[in-house]
Enzyme design. Sequence first.
Site, short mmCIF file in Angstrom:
data_model
loop_
_atom_site.label_atom_id
_atom_site.label_comp_id
_atom_site.label_asym_id
_atom_site.label_seq_id
_atom_site.Cartn_x
_atom_site.Cartn_y
_atom_site.Cartn_z
N ASP A 51 0.81 -1.21 0.00
CA ASP A 51 0.00 0.00 0.00
C ASP A 51 0.85 1.27 0.00
O ASP A 51 2.06 1.24 0.26
CB ASP A 51 -0.88 0.05 1.25
CG ASP A 51 -1.99 -0.97 1.24
OD1 ASP A 51 -2.01 -1.82 0.34
OD2 ASP A 51 -2.85 -0.91 2.15
N HIS A 200 3.41 -2.23 3.36
CA HIS A 200 3.53 -0.87 2.83
C HIS A 200 4.91 -0.68 2.19
O HIS A 200 5.93 -0.93 2.84
CB HIS A 200 3.32 0.16 3.94
CG HIS A 200 1.96 0.09 4.55
ND1 HIS A 200 1.62 -0.88 5.47
CD2 HIS A 200 0.85 0.86 4.36
CE1 HIS A 200 0.35 -0.71 5.83
NE2 HIS A 200 -0.13 0.32 5.17
#
Length: 252
Positions: A51, A200
């Site tokens: 992400d 992430h």
Amino acid sequence: MLTNTLTALLLAVSAIAYPIEDPISVIKRAPSPGVVITKCSQPGVLALAYDDGPYQYTSTLVDILDKAGAKGTFFWTGTLYGCIYKQKAAVQKAYASGHQIASHTWTHSHMGSMSASQITTEMTKVEQALVNLIGKKPAYMRPPYLETGGQFLPTLRGLGYKVITDDVDAGDWNNQTPQQSEQKFQQAGAGGNGHIPLMHETYSGTVNTLTPWLINWAKQNNLKLVTVAECLGDADGMYQPGNFTGNGQSTC
């Protein structure tokens, strides 16, 4: 004779109540839009999903995945870590390398408290940016903070998006070390349907330490590293520009 007749009747009733589906249509069935999906639909795979990019580590992450022959999924925002257009080279590199490009909304805001119109704007601005950069729009997205309440799911269903969350949280967003993240995958195990982790690409530890470890872990456990779309039986995960209905404007 009576027994044979009763048996035939029971079989006929069963066929009506439980029709046998065409195996080919079952295999080709794509995930439904607007429904939260937490993990893969098949075993033997691992869908590395990142992400919050594109960011300064995107190009390095692509190189790491490419070297290992692995595919990943990038859930990108428009403005969270600077304007997506400033990462044009990294965006195009990831797409050209065969990785899945997906949406993480334009501003990474709380979607659950937004109106349908606001949610639509968040999604279409990312769509337009990706059409401008790679010529296609995404069919998959992951909601910021994994929030799916309010008008979110009905709106995403109308927009045709497959909504992805996760079944393993690496915890990198919560200051957990790559080693702590590794323990989570070991605890989750390699059995059953494949994992879709929450990670992430904006953390060096995730890119440079956790990802190489996951590549090795997958190899040790005979797991194929695929995109989220592939792990759900969807070959591409992108739409052609002809499906796009935006207005062509998507500036940061």
